[in-house]
Design a protein around this motif. Structure first.
Motif, mmCIF file in Angstrom:
data_model
loop_
_atom_site.group_PDB
_atom_site.id
_atom_site.type_symbol
_atom_site.label_atom_id
_atom_site.label_comp_id
_atom_site.label_asym_id
_atom_site.label_seq_id
_atom_site.Cartn_x
_atom_site.Cartn_y
_atom_site.Cartn_z
ATOM 1 N N MET A 1 21.619 -19.873 -25.636
ATOM 2 C CA MET A 1 21.119 -18.643 -26.238
ATOM 3 C C MET A 1 20.480 -17.746 -25.167
ATOM 4 O O MET A 1 20.658 -16.533 -25.144
ATOM 5 N N LYS A 2 19.723 -18.388 -24.239
ATOM 6 C CA LYS A 2 19.072 -17.633 -23.172
ATOM 7 C C LYS A 2 20.103 -16.961 -22.281
ATOM 8 O O LYS A 2 19.904 -15.842 -21.809
ATOM 9 N N LYS A 3 21.219 -17.660 -22.032
ATOM 10 C CA LYS A 3 22.257 -17.126 -21.148
ATOM 11 C C LYS A 3 22.869 -15.858 -21.724
ATOM 12 O O LYS A 3 23.291 -14.965 -20.993
ATOM 13 N N ILE A 4 22.949 -15.781 -23.051
ATOM 14 C CA ILE A 4 23.535 -14.609 -23.705
ATOM 15 C C ILE A 4 22.490 -13.522 -23.905
ATOM 16 O O ILE A 4 22.767 -12.335 -23.747
ATOM 17 N N LEU A 5 21.264 -13.944 -24.261
ATOM 18 C CA LEU A 5 20.217 -12.997 -24.628
ATOM 19 C C LEU A 5 19.803 -12.092 -23.469
ATOM 20 O O LEU A 5 19.706 -10.872 -23.630
ATOM 21 N N LEU A 6 19.569 -12.671 -22.286
ATOM 22 C CA LEU A 6 19.088 -11.863 -21.166
ATOM 23 C C LEU A 6 20.093 -10.804 -20.728
ATOM 24 O O LEU A 6 19.720 -9.626 -20.587
ATOM 25 N N PRO A 7 21.383 -11.139 -20.505
ATOM 26 C CA PRO A 7 22.344 -10.082 -20.151
ATOM 27 C C PRO A 7 22.421 -8.983 -21.208
ATOM 28 O O PRO A 7 22.544 -7.798 -20.872
ATOM 29 N N PHE A 8 22.340 -9.400 -22.480
ATOM 30 C CA PHE A 8 22.374 -8.418 -23.569
ATOM 31 C C PHE A 8 21.174 -7.472 -23.482
ATOM 32 O O PHE A 8 21.321 -6.249 -23.599
ATOM 33 N N LEU A 9 19.988 -8.037 -23.255
ATOM 34 C CA LEU A 9 18.783 -7.215 -23.145
ATOM 35 C C LEU A 9 18.832 -6.297 -21.931
ATOM 36 O O LEU A 9 18.363 -5.155 -21.990
ATOM 37 N N VAL A 10 19.413 -6.785 -20.846
ATOM 38 C CA VAL A 10 19.533 -5.960 -19.633
ATOM 39 C C VAL A 10 20.457 -4.772 -19.892
ATOM 40 O O VAL A 10 20.160 -3.637 -19.512
ATOM 41 N N ILE A 11 21.594 -5.030 -20.538
ATOM 42 C CA ILE A 11 22.544 -3.949 -20.863
ATOM 43 C C ILE A 11 21.879 -2.917 -21.765
ATOM 44 O O ILE A 11 21.992 -1.704 -21.539
ATOM 45 N N VAL A 12 21.154 -3.395 -22.784
ATOM 46 C CA VAL A 12 20.446 -2.491 -23.699
ATOM 47 C C VAL A 12 19.405 -1.679 -22.930
ATOM 48 O O VAL A 12 19.261 -0.467 -23.135
ATOM 49 N N SER A 13 18.688 -2.334 -22.015
ATOM 50 C CA SER A 13 17.648 -1.648 -21.226
ATOM 51 C C SER A 13 18.248 -0.548 -20.368
ATOM 52 O O SER A 13 17.688 0.550 -20.268
ATOM 53 N N ILE A 14 19.391 -0.842 -19.744
ATOM 54 C CA ILE A 14 20.053 0.164 -18.907
ATOM 55 C C ILE A 14 20.455 1.377 -19.750
ATOM 56 O O ILE A 14 20.241 2.526 -19.352
ATOM 57 N N LEU A 15 21.025 1.115 -20.917
ATOM 58 C CA LEU A 15 21.443 2.206 -21.803
ATOM 59 C C LEU A 15 20.253 3.018 -22.291
ATOM 60 O O LEU A 15 20.309 4.253 -22.361
ATOM 61 N N VAL A 16 19.170 2.327 -22.630
ATOM 62 C CA VAL A 16 17.961 3.019 -23.097
ATOM 63 C C VAL A 16 17.368 3.882 -21.982
ATOM 64 O O VAL A 16 16.997 5.032 -22.205
ATOM 65 N N MET A 17 17.299 3.323 -20.755
ATOM 66 C CA MET A 17 16.760 4.087 -19.619
ATOM 67 C C MET A 17 17.602 5.323 -19.350
ATOM 68 O O MET A 17 17.074 6.406 -19.098
ATOM 69 N N ALA A 18 18.922 5.156 -19.392
ATOM 70 C CA ALA A 18 19.816 6.273 -19.109
ATOM 71 C C ALA A 18 19.745 7.356 -20.182
ATOM 72 O O ALA A 18 19.934 8.539 -19.900
ATOM 73 N N THR A 19 19.439 6.935 -21.416
ATOM 74 C CA THR A 19 19.459 7.880 -22.536
ATOM 75 C C THR A 19 18.112 8.543 -22.774
ATOM 76 O O THR A 19 18.035 9.760 -22.966
ATOM 77 N N TYR A 20 17.055 7.754 -22.753
ATOM 78 C CA TYR A 20 15.755 8.259 -23.183
ATOM 79 C C TYR A 20 14.749 8.502 -22.064
ATOM 80 O O TYR A 20 13.685 9.065 -22.302
ATOM 81 N N SER A 21 15.051 8.064 -20.847
ATOM 82 C CA SER A 21 14.118 8.331 -19.746
ATOM 83 C C SER A 21 14.102 9.814 -19.445
ATOM 84 O O SER A 21 15.048 10.539 -19.761
ATOM 85 N N PRO A 22 13.018 10.292 -18.826
ATOM 86 C CA PRO A 22 12.943 11.729 -18.481
ATOM 87 C C PRO A 22 14.144 12.151 -17.650
ATOM 88 O O PRO A 22 14.459 11.523 -16.651
ATOM 89 N N LYS A 23 14.796 13.206 -18.079
ATOM 90 C CA LYS A 23 15.989 13.680 -17.380
ATOM 91 C C LYS A 23 15.600 14.768 -16.384
ATOM 92 O O LYS A 23 14.887 15.697 -16.729
ATOM 93 N N PHE A 24 16.097 14.619 -15.156
ATOM 94 C CA PHE A 24 15.721 15.562 -14.119
ATOM 95 C C PHE A 24 16.137 16.987 -14.476
ATOM 96 O O PHE A 24 15.424 17.932 -14.199
ATOM 97 N N SER A 25 17.282 17.127 -15.105
ATOM 98 C CA SER A 25 17.769 18.467 -15.426
ATOM 99 C C SER A 25 16.812 19.196 -16.357
ATOM 100 O O SER A 25 16.616 20.404 -16.252
ATOM 101 N N GLU A 26 16.188 18.455 -17.297
ATOM 102 C CA GLU A 26 15.242 19.062 -18.225
ATOM 103 C C GLU A 26 13.893 19.295 -17.543
ATOM 104 O O GLU A 26 13.235 20.305 -17.747
ATOM 105 N N ASN A 27 13.475 18.327 -16.739
ATOM 106 C CA ASN A 27 12.181 18.443 -16.070
ATOM 107 C C ASN A 27 12.146 19.578 -15.056
ATOM 108 O O ASN A 27 11.090 20.159 -14.807
ATOM 109 N N LEU A 28 13.295 19.877 -14.468
ATOM 110 C CA LEU A 28 13.335 20.864 -13.402
ATOM 111 C C LEU A 28 13.572 22.288 -13.892
ATOM 112 O O LEU A 28 13.564 23.213 -13.102
ATOM 113 N N LYS A 29 13.778 22.456 -15.194
ATOM 114 C CA LYS A 29 14.018 23.800 -15.720
ATOM 115 C C LYS A 29 12.807 24.689 -15.449
ATOM 116 O O LYS A 29 11.681 24.360 -15.782
ATOM 117 N N GLY A 30 13.040 25.800 -14.857
ATOM 118 C CA GLY A 30 11.952 26.698 -14.525
ATOM 119 C C GLY A 30 11.266 26.364 -13.222
ATOM 120 O O GLY A 30 10.409 27.106 -12.755
#
Length: 375
Positions: A1-30
């Protein structure tokens, strides 16, 4: 279960970071100093050119060209512009009919200004990346997949968490230590699994890179060095006023990231060696195990320090060539900030590697003996 759970959580974390982390394009406006668009375009006609052979670089030219360029994407897709292309020692992109390159389009009150920014290189980079991924998967198979996943996680943490936090003005030292520790833990658990050798390597690596970073920070203070003295560090001054960036601590962050891979390699090598020795000869005492680990560590440290210093030397090769070419004396070049930083980084990283060996060995032996006593 651990072998499957950690890779799954890592993939989810990468997707979450890419989607919801502060985006430079928005932060740099203005805040962008020079708002402009970089788009692909094609040279449809060379209207005029006045060129001479470059006196230094063979096959290169200097002078200027007047081009007719068709923009292939973006707001002005399909439109044609007259572009002047200047060829100098620093910007030397010779254009001929049919050349597809990256062009800069800058908005103006009357009409946009277009110029040839650079050759289009992303296709070759993507191809090389695909070859790298294929080689890792063919050789490493399942372990290769985990290695790529760990690499993707590392890149995501640096791009989507570390950089935005640094621009928000957080303390670079504590933040980089915390995020580096997270990278170390996730990477080792993904690749090494849940066992005592992985835990030993994690503790050894965190200790080693923290020591390397603190040494570089301390000696940087003594020598009055900061992030301003890093390559491109002075360029950050132009955007520091628009953010809360703490440039002083960037030297610490730099050495931490630069030495992370080498220290991880050493820690895992020592941890695996100690565990392997114990499995083959479980009757060895703690002192005998430690002595064996140190013998192995000396061989590893010798090559790894060489690797780390050569990596820094390779990055500063143009600087070393400049020193040689201008015939600088020792007293002159040793006090150049850029040289001092490279030396501090290389030596501090090497000290971190050296410290990792005994720390990892001690932690490995403690965990081994504790499990041995429990059994």
């Amino acid at each position: 279960m651990k072998k499957i759970l950690l890779p799954f959580l890592v993939i989810v974390s990468i997707l979450v970071m890419a989607t919801y982390s502060p985006k430079f394009s928005e932060n740099l406006k203005g805040k962008v100093k020079f708002p402009q668009e970089f788009v692909q375009g094609e040279v449809t006609k060379v209207i005029e050119e006045e060129l001479m052979k470059d006196p230094v670089m063979k096959g290169k030219f200097r002078g200027g060209q007047t081009l007719e360029v068709k923009i292939l994407e973006g707001k002005y897709k399909g439109e044609t512009f007259k572009v002047y292309n200047s060829l100098s020692a620093l910007h030397n992109v010779y254009a001929n009919v049919g050349l597809k390159a990256i062009f800069t389009v800058k908005e103006d009150k009357a009409k946009p200004t277009v110029w040839l920014y650079n050759l289009k290189r992303d296709g070759a980079i993507h191809l090389l990346g695909a070859i790298f991924i294929g080689a890792v998967l063919v050789l490493g198979k399942l372990k290769g997949v985990k290695s790529l996943l760990a690499l993707a996680f590392t890149g995501s943490v640096i791009i989507y968490i570390l950089l935005p936090l640094l621009f928000k003005g957080v303390d670079p030292i504590s933040t980089s230590i915390l995020l580096s520790s997270l990278i170390i833990i996730v990477s080792f658990l993904l690749i090494g699994g849940y066992d005592r050798k992985t835990y030993s390597a994690i503790i050894g690596t965190i200790s080693g890179i923290t020591m390397a970073g603190l040494i570089s920070y301390g000696f940087g203070k003594v020598m009055n060095l900061s992030g301003l003295n890093l390559s491109e560090g002075q360029q950050l001054l132009y955007i520091t006023r628009d953010f809360k960036l703490q440039i002083e601590g960037l030297l610490f962050v730099s050495i931490l990231i630069a030495s992370l891979g080498a220290v991880m390699d050493v820690a895992m090598s020592i941890s695996s060696s100690v565990n392997e020795i114990h499995q083959h000869k479980p009757t060895l005492s703690s002192k005998e195990l430690f002595d064996s680990a140190m013998v192995i560590g000396r061989d590893i440290v010798g090559t790894m320090i060489n690797t780390l210093i050569l990596a820094f030397a390779g990055g500063s090769l143009p600087l070393m060539m400049m020193i040689w070419g201008y015939g600088m004396v020792y007293q002159q070049f040793i006090n150049i900030p850029a040289i001092a930083i490279e030396i501090v980084n290389a030596l501090a990283g090497s000290i971190g590697i050296i410290a990792t060996v005994p720390i990892t060995a001690v932690v490995s032996i403690i965990l081994i003996k504790r499990k041995w006593e429990e059994n």
